[in-house]
Design an enzyme around this catalytic site. Structure first.
Site: not given
Length: 975
Positions: A406, A708, A712
């Site tokens: 990310d 997070d 996901d």
């Protein structure tokens, strides 16, 4: 929104419920009978809603449990620390699995059949020694063996206990997640809502008001009294993968362990810990399941093979010894001598030696080395902000070939601030003062941020400052209002009850909308991804006026957005709309997205800066040198993503940057072609991330994925190693992950790679050491037995060697810390052998050297040291020299084994591992004590300075010879 007033009908039911529920409850102290507790815990039974109705619903429960649904748990003298609630309603912890104490583990060590046989043989030796040989000294050998067995069992039990303790500590940490509750503020006079606090789920008490949002895990059972678009996944309880709509009217039962997949809500806790639905299931499944890691499986297979080799060596050795004994007995009987009971002593000695060889040969230290190395690494990784939830992820991380990371919070600091923007028709390179704006539109702008947001400030006692709780992006907007000295908290307190509907942000919608009652209509506040919100706007605030957005103005605004994005800023668009109630009477009951999130008026486009973490560029460079490809997978627009990726060192010339829309509309074949060059995937959805992970695994990559959000979770589970964020991560993401990055920092991920490689290399170091000892010990015993020179290594001595080889060496070599050098090589391939060519060469060369030394001493040592092997005492002296030389060669070779890849400097970093130094020095000291003071117990005798010098020199010679052996060409690991 929940209505605080209780109807007259409910009030009557409440009075009846209170009388039925508890006659002894007071404002100061709870006195609850088991029957009353049972009725409370049964409230979460969906099949019997009448029980909840009798209690007066959530409002009635609040009265009974002395809780205010807005303020939270009430303050009383004895409840300030909630001890009273925990005492009477239980704590929110589950009963830990049964862990064995030291003495049960010590007892378990004697279940080994080999040890049992050795103990029986030692007892037989003890009896024969006392009754047949010499009552004064015959007891020594049997007693010595028994004492050695006790020491080995004691040390094994200590290691097993440490392992159990490590698992216990890990379970405590991994289950300690946080949640948000509402509790009464400290001020005595306060009206409005209580204070939102982030606390450990273990601190939740019955009566607490828990705040739910997308990604939350329900921490206890309770009754829902407020919900906005709330949906939950209850598959962990029902087995049915289906999102359940949660409302106070229809389905208000919140069940612990379930996940919130959308929306927000609040519920009052009725049951915690073992009394909750999840707790009852946990009670039925108390057994602790330990699963071997892949490396442990490999090592246990190798240990089994080595053990079988040792068994055959022992059988052959005993066979040779018994054959010689039989020949001597036959000769004796032929010469007319009688058989005496003393003749059996030699048979018992042969059996004891054989069993001892098996004990030494069986490398129980291999799985022990894995446990020690993993336990030590996990503890140290915690210090480096890596919470390892699954043991095997330690090993797998070391062989990762690809990281899909990310952006926000991982590569960047997640310290977002508004640094530029487009406000009311004007572009600003810096955030302007608010006094110049029209008051009417400034008020709407401030209200849109205050009410269309779930973030809030919490004063951190440790940092002595306000910190943002919730979305950091929303926090950046609140910080801007704080800078402008706008009373957003007051606005929330006064106007939150005006909220008619709230549509939360989701990765699919990429926007959030809040609708509030306003005069004869509604004010609709909308914020989200700039290109999406701008596409829904038809007007914009221009100074003090409202102007339509023509094509020229829209193109200008798109250039503004692209300009900020190209400078690495995240852009966020804020818009609003006024809706007359007469025109939209029923839109709240229908789908408001189609009806209301259109015809918007643009207020502002803000540019939010989230600077790259200082250590990230170097960490990315280290990853590349380690053969690990880093890809950025982000929801940001392509221009911002490309800029940040370039700043981090992820995007390089010739690399491919792509949007999720284009990626998902490719065929599988097309995706497989472009993935090797793909460096940035922007505007991606969680499904895009999952697809990318699956394709990478198909291509043979070992994939690590960071995430997070709740969405996901599939990608985190699919990855070889899922890495969730400890700060920004949702409970669902953490639950799906293998490692939690506690500081959300990419640098910590690189450290995890180093530790993973260190674990694997440490096991190989120990393996190289142990196999050398095994080969020499087995070969020496067998050749000595065959040659007729007599066994130089006695049973007790072999058990001491076994202790050095298994437990102490595993601890010394298994705790070597990682170094930057580990990032200078490529990952090991999945099918790579535990023993590479270099290790086989080192084992073979050192074994040959040690065998030649030991056999040389046995053959020529008598003449060299002036000893006569035919004299019993001098034979014992010579065997003592052999034993001492053998141990010292292992001690010095242990230094050689610190390196397994032909490194020139085997001493590099040796003082970084004080455990190794301590054990290494400790073995030498104990060896000196054994030799000089062991006497009959260890079958040793005093050695003079010359004999010590020769033994030490021959041991020390292992190190320079190691340098010479490394000059012999050998194949390393395939790259």
């Amino acid at each position: 929104m929940w209505n605080q007033k209780i109807t007259e009908e409910h009030r009557k039911k409440l009075l009846l419920a209170k009388n039925a529920f508890s006659k002894h409850m007071t404002k100061i102290k709870f006195e609850v009978s088991p029957e009353e507790l049972s009725s409370l815990h049964e409230l979460n039974d969906k099949t019997n809603p009448e029980k909840l109705e009798k209690m007066g619903g959530a409002e009635g429960l609040a009265e009974i449990l002395q809780t205010d649904l807005q303020m939270g748990t009430r303050k009383t003298e004895k409840e300030r620390k909630y001890r009273d609630r925990k005492k009477h309603f239980g704590v929110n912890r589950f009963k830990e699995p049964e862990f064995k104490g030291f003495w049960p583990l010590f007892k378990d060590t004697f279940d080994d059949p080999t040890l049992k046989i050795l103990i029986v043989s030692a007892i037989v030796s003890l009896v024969l020694g006392v009754t047949v040989e010499d009552p004064k000294t015959g007891w020594i050998e049997g007693t010595a063996i028994l004492m050695a067995v006790l020491i080995v069992s004691f040390v094994t039990a200590i290691n097993d206990y440490q392992k159990e303790k490590q698992f216990r500590e890990l379970n405590k940490v991994k289950d300690n997640i946080t949640c948000t509750v509402v509790r009464e503020k400290q001020e005595e006079e306060f009206e409005g809502e209580g204070e939102k606090l982030a606390i450990s789920i273990h601190d939740i008490v019955t009566g607490d008001i828990v705040v739910l949002e997308t990604g939350s895990k329900v921490p206890a059972d309770g009754i829902l009294f407020y919900a906005s678009e709330l949906k939950a996944n209850e598959s962990v309880m029902t087995g049915e993968i289906k999102e359940i709509n949660k409302t106070p009217e229809e389905d208000c039962w919140m069940i612990s362990g379930t996940e919130i997949t959308q929306g927000e809500g609040k519920f009052i806790v009725t049951s915690v810990g073992k009394h909750s639905q999840w707790g009852k299931i946990m009670e039925k499944a108390k057994s602790k399941e330990e699963v071997n890691t892949p490396l442990q499986d490999k090592l246990e297979k190798m240990a089994d093979q080595i053990g079988k080799l040792g068994l055959w060596s022992a059988v052959l050795t005993v066979a040779v010894l018994l054959a010689k004994w039989g020949f001597r007995l036959y000769t004796k009987l032929n010469e007319g001598e009688e058989f005496v009971f003393h003749d059996l002593v030699e048979v018992v000695d042969a059996v004891i030696v054989g069993i001892t060889i098996v004990v030494v040969a069986v490398p129980e230290g291999l799985p022990l080395a894995v446990t020690i190395s993993l336990a030590y690494s996990m503890k140290k990784m915690m210090e480096d902000n890596n919470l390892v939830r699954k043991l095997e992820s330690c090993e797998t991380m070391g062989n990762a070939t690809c990281i899909c990371s990310d952006k926000t919070g991982t590569l960047t600091k997640n310290e977002m601030t508004v640094v530029a923007g487009y406000f009311f028709g004007e572009k600003y390179e810096e955030v302007p003062e608010c006094e110049q704006f029209d008051e009417k539109y400034l008020d709407i702008f401030v209200r849109s941020i205050a009410l269309n947001s779930k973030a809030y400030f919490h004063f951190d006692e440790e940092k002595q400052k306000d910190v943002v709780m919730g979305s950091k992006t929303e926090g950046a907007l609140l910080l801007m209002l704080k800078q402008w000295k706008q009373p957003f908290n007051k606005i929330r307190e006064e106007q939150e009850n005006l909220i008619a509907k709230s549509i939360p942000f989701s990765s699919k919608r990429k926007r959030m909308t809040t609708i509030i009652n306003h005069k004869d209509g509604y004010l609709v506040f909308c914020k989200g991804a700039s290109e999406i919100i701008l596409d829904k706007c038809v007007m914009h605030v221009n100074g003090e006026n409202l102007d339509s957005l023509d094509e020229e103005r829209i193109n200008k605004l798109k250039n503004v957005i692209e300009g900020m994005a190209s400078n690495g800023l995240r852009t966020l668009c804020l818009a609003y709309r006024y809706v007359d109630k007469n025109n939209f009477d029923n839109f709240l009951e229908e789908d408001p997205e189609k009806e209301i999130e259109t015809q918007l008026t643009l207020l502002s486009i803000v540019g939010i800066k989230d600077p790259v973490r200082d250590a990230v560029p170097q960490a990315v460079e280290d990853s590349k040198s380690a053969g690990v490809t880093v890809r950025m997978v982000t929801g940001d627009n392509i221009v911002t993503a490309k800029h940040i990726a370039k700043e981090c060192g992820i995007y390089t010339e010739g690399g491919l940057v792509m949007e999720g829309f284009d990626f998902r509309h490719m065929t599988n074949e097309e995706r497989l072609k472009i993935i090797p060059n793909l460096q940035v995937l922007a505007r991606s959805s969680p499904k895009d991330k999952l697809t990318l992970v699956k394709h990478l695994k198909e291509m043979g990559e070992v994939v690590g994925v960071t995430g997070d959000g709740t969405n996901d979770a599939p990608a985190l589970k699919e990855a070889n190693v899922g890495l969730s964020m400890g700060i920004a991560g949702t409970d669902v993401a953490k639950e799906a992950s293998d490692i939690v990055i506690l500081d959300d920092n990419f640098k910590s991920i690189v450290i995890a790679i180093m530790w993973g490689r260190s674990v694997y290399d440490n096991i190989r170091k120990f393996l190289q050491f142990q196999l050398t000892v095994n080969v020499v010990a087995l070969s020496t015993s067998f050749l000595a037995a065959v040659s007729g020179v007599g066994l130089p290594l006695k049973a007790v001595q072999l058990l001491w060697v076994n202790l050095i080889m298994d437990t102490l060496a595993a601890l010394a070599l298994g705790t070597e810390p990682p170094t930057k050098d580990l990032l200078k090589r490529r990952p090991y391939k999945k099918d790579a052998s535990l023993l590479n060519g270099i290790m086989k060469r080192n084992i073979g060369a050192q074994s040959v050297y040690q065998l030649l030394v030991l056999l040389g001493i046995l053959k020529f040592g008598g003449a060299f040291f002036g000893l006569d092997p035919l004299v019993a005492e001098e034979k014992l002296h010579l065997d003592c020299i052999v034993f001492n030389t053998f141990v010292l060669m292992q001690v010095f070779n242990e230094i050689n084994c610190r390196k397994i890849n032909d490194e020139a400097n085997i001493f590099k970093g040796i003082f970084n591992n004080m455990i190794f130094i301590g054990i290494w020095v400790g073995i030498i000291i104990i060896q000196a004590i054994v030799i000089e003071f062991g006497g009959s117990f260890f079958s040793t005798t005093h050695l003079n300075t010359f004999e010590w010098g020769v033994s030490t020199f021959l041991g020390l010679l292992s190190i320079p010879l190691g340098f010479v052996f490394r000059l012999i060409p050998a194949k390393g690991d395939p790259q």
